[in-house]
Design an enzyme around this catalytic site. Structure first.
Site, PDB file in Angstrom:
ATOM      1  N   GLY A  23      91.493 -63.833  71.299  1.00 42.93           N
ATOM      2  CA  GLY A  23      90.711 -63.988  70.081  1.00 42.93           C
ATOM      3  C   GLY A  23      90.097 -62.664  69.668  1.00 42.93           C
ATOM      4  N   THR A  26      83.278 -60.322  66.559  1.00 41.81           N
ATOM      5  CA  THR A  26      82.598 -59.316  65.742  1.00 41.81           C
ATOM      6  C   THR A  26      82.656 -57.940  66.387  1.00 41.81           C
ATOM      7  OG1 THR A  26      81.072 -61.061  65.044  1.00 41.81           O
ATOM      8  CG2 THR A  26      80.429 -58.795  64.562  1.00 41.81           C
ATOM      9  N   GLY A  28      84.791 -56.946  69.006  1.00 41.41           N
ATOM     10  CA  GLY A  28      86.039 -56.529  69.621  1.00 41.41           C
ATOM     11  C   GLY A  28      86.899 -57.715  70.001  1.00 41.41           C
ATOM     12  N   LYS A  29      87.973 -57.419  70.729  1.00 43.63           N
ATOM     13  CA  LYS A  29      88.931 -58.451  71.106  1.00 43.63           C
ATOM     14  C   LYS A  29      88.596 -59.066  72.458  1.00 43.63           C
ATOM     15  CE  LYS A  29      92.810 -56.212  68.707  1.00 43.63           C
ATOM     16  NZ  LYS A  29      94.143 -55.598  68.863  1.00 43.63           N
ATOM     17  N   VAL A  30      89.149 -60.260  72.673  1.00 44.11           N
ATOM     18  CA  VAL A  30      89.123 -60.891  73.989  1.00 44.11           C
ATOM     19  C   VAL A  30      90.575 -61.041  74.422  1.00 44.11           C
ATOM     20  CG1 VAL A  30      88.457 -62.891  75.358  1.00 44.11           C
ATOM     21  CG2 VAL A  30      86.993 -62.134  73.475  1.00 44.11           C
ATOM     22  N   ASP A 139      72.002 -70.797  70.511  1.00 49.38           N
ATOM     23  CA  ASP A 139      73.129 -70.839  69.567  1.00 49.38           C
ATOM     24  C   ASP A 139      74.197 -71.812  70.068  1.00 49.38           C
ATOM     25  OD1 ASP A 139      74.499 -70.190  67.246  1.00 49.38           O
ATOM     26  OD2 ASP A 139      75.587 -68.539  68.188  1.00 49.38           O
TER      27      ASP A 139
END
EC number: 2.7.11.1
Length: 552
Positions: A23, A26, A28-30, A139
């Site tokens: 994924g 905001t 960076g990537k995972v 959250d």
């Protein structure tokens, strides 16, 4: 500070080889990653330093890291370690394959009541764990609840959380509007735990109804609905769970249900697993799993006291502690979270058991054990026929050539990990053809010439493997490899003292002294004729040094 490396054409950071992108967030990537030594999968969140600074979210990231380092709960995504480079932070976390609860609800609609209760029980257990450790998530929403392969819930993303202190009230308004409590969107003071209870109520409603209790595209209208606390209760909802929802979604935080109230509610108590709310609150820190400690000792060739010291040191970056938590978590996952993490010993069988592994990708049966290609009958294809020395050999099989190799009954992953360790120690250079096939070279310190050989692991039978050594002539055209350039020995960095894959457990298969004589067996490999003179001697010296290092 770690450095990025290339492994078979992929990025390698620390112990982990990075794979596909799971994924994009905001910051960076995972990406999915694999621990090189244990083989366990992890999720690696890549945070770009420059982007973090430009968005002024350094505090948010630090909170997330601080919180996750503290947590060990079966329904909270775990942070194993943080690896730093000059350009990025790599957060190595627990990997789950089921995706977000939000996507699941969007795809399947409302969940059956029994399944909704099971997931909600897991979520509330995780929230209770947070609150007992003085952390409010702030959250909570279906997007931050992940599902594993067995449909167990895992809470993720603690970036907005605050650690609570007695008498301290939180004034920050954060989170997603649809799930935020009235006091949050109104900017009023709130203590913390009660806002998570509201969000849990919204999640429970979404599970049972497939929609949100408060929803409107016009944000001011949405806020008005939330502050009014009026929501629709479908007729199909069980009256008992409807009363629980109304108690959790009370506008007045002082009248809102607490975790204690929810735990005592008749609907919530049905089929409640005992591990979710253990009576002993010290379960998460004081009990060490002996089986996992032994497995770490075997993999890293260290003592139990070294592992215990690493665990008690509290250093989450310690490689022994990281490996311990990886082993524990993956065993628990395979047991479908039926026992609480560290509450009792998990099953002794490894999730990489040979019976479940079959033949890993890239691992070939040894040609000596392969059937002759002259008949299409099952008998001709049976590998056992090749082992029967009383049978006449088929005319289709070429005359065997001698080769040098080592036999072992260890798992192929362990064998290759030990080979990497030995090559690193000897300062060999290598190129990865696949997971079980390497092209290796060593520079002769006297002549300056490179000596090359091929190392390939073969499946001999259903219990043992053969590591084959083969000389490579300079004139041979190199096979296509996933790696564009040969890897220096640093590509195995972090393989600290793995267990020898050739420990003596059986006379033939594990004794190195017996391997050198017993492994001169027939092979149908079409080997390359080595150059005469020094090249042949250099090749055998290279083999001898590797075998000697493996024997230590």
């Amino acid at each position: 500070m770690a450095e990025k490396q290339k492994h078979d054409g992929r990025v390698k950071i620390g112990h982990y080889v990075l794979g596909d992108t799971l994924g994009v967030g905001t910051f960076g990537k995972v990406k999915i990653g694999e621990h090189q030594l244990t083989g366990h999968k992890v999720a690696v969140k890549i945070l770009n330093r420059q982007k973090i600074r430009s968005l002024d979210v350094v505090g948010k990231i630090k909170r997330e890291i601080q919180n996750l380092k503290l947590f060990r709960h079966p329904h909270i995504i775990k942070l194993y370690q943080v690896i730093s480079t000059p350009t990025d932070f790599f957060m190595v976390m627990e990997y789950v394959s089921g995706g977000e609860l939000f996507d699941y609800i969007c795809k399947h609609g409302r969940v059956e009541e029994m399944e909704a209760r099971r997931l909600f029980q897991q979520i509330l257990s995780a929230v209770d764990y947070c609150h007992r450790h003085m952390v409010v998530h702030r959250d909570l929403k279906p997007e931050n609840v992940l599902l594993d392969a067995h449909m167990n819930a895992k809470i993720a993303d603690f970036g907005l959380s605050n650690i609570m202190s007695d008498g301290e009230f939180l004034r920050t308004s954060c989170g997603s509007p649809n799930y935020a409590a009235p006091e949050v969107i109104s900017g009023r003071l709130y203590a913390g735990p009660e806002v998570d209870i509201w969000s849990c109520g919204v999640i429970l409603y979404a599970l049972l109804c497939g929609t949100l209790p408060f929803d409107d595209e016009h944000v001011p209208t949405l806020f008005k609905k939330i502050r009014g606390g009026v929501f629709y209760i479908p007729e199909y909802l069980n009256r008992s769970v409807a009363t629980l929802l109304m108690h959790m979604l009370q506008v007045d935080p002082l009248k809102r249900a607490t975790i204690k109230d929810i735990r005592e509610h008749e609907w919530f108590k049905q089929d409640l697993p005992s591990y979710l709310f253990p009576e002993d609150p010290s379960y998460d820190a004081n009990v060490i799993d002996d089986e996992a400690v032994k497995e770490v000792c075997e993999k890293f060739e260290c003592t139990e006291s070294e592992v215990m010291n690493s665990l008690y040191s509290g250093d989450p970056q310690d490689q022994l502690a990281v490996a311990y938590h990886l082993i524990i978590d993956n065993r628990r996952i395979m047991n479908q979270a039926s026992e609480f993490y560290l509450a009792s010993s998990p099953p002794s069988g490894s999730f990489m058991d040979d019976s479940a592994m079959h033949i890993p990708p890239g691992l070939k049966p040894h040609p000596e054990r392969m059937p002759p290609l002259i008949a299409d009958s099952p008998k001709a294809r049976c590998p056992l026929d090749a082992l029967n020395t009383t049978k006449p050999k088929s005319l289709a099989v070429k005359k065997a050539k001698w080769h040098l190799g080592i036999r072992s009954q260890s798992k192929p992953y362990d064998i290759m990990a030990e080979v990497y360790r030995a090559m690193k120690q000897l300062d060999f250079e290598w190129k990865v053809v696949n997971a079980y096939h390497l092209r290796v070279r060593r520079k002769n310190p006297v002549t300056g010439n490179y000596v090359k050989m091929s190392l390939q692991l073969y499946l001999v039978d259903n219990r043992s493997y053969l590591l084959d050594f083969k000389s490579i002539d300079d004139e041979v055209v190199e096979q296509r490899s996933g790696s564009s350039t040969p890897q220096r020995s640093c590509s195995a960095a972090g393989l600290h003292r793995p267990r020898s894959s050739f420990d003596s457990t059986t006379a033939e298969s594990h004794s190195l002294s017996g391997s050198l004589t017993g492994s001169l067996t027939g092979s149908t490999l079409s080997s390359v004729s080595p150059r005469l003179g020094s090249h042949t001697m250099d090749f055998f010296e290279m083999c001898a040094s590797l075998i000697t290092t493996l024997a230590r």
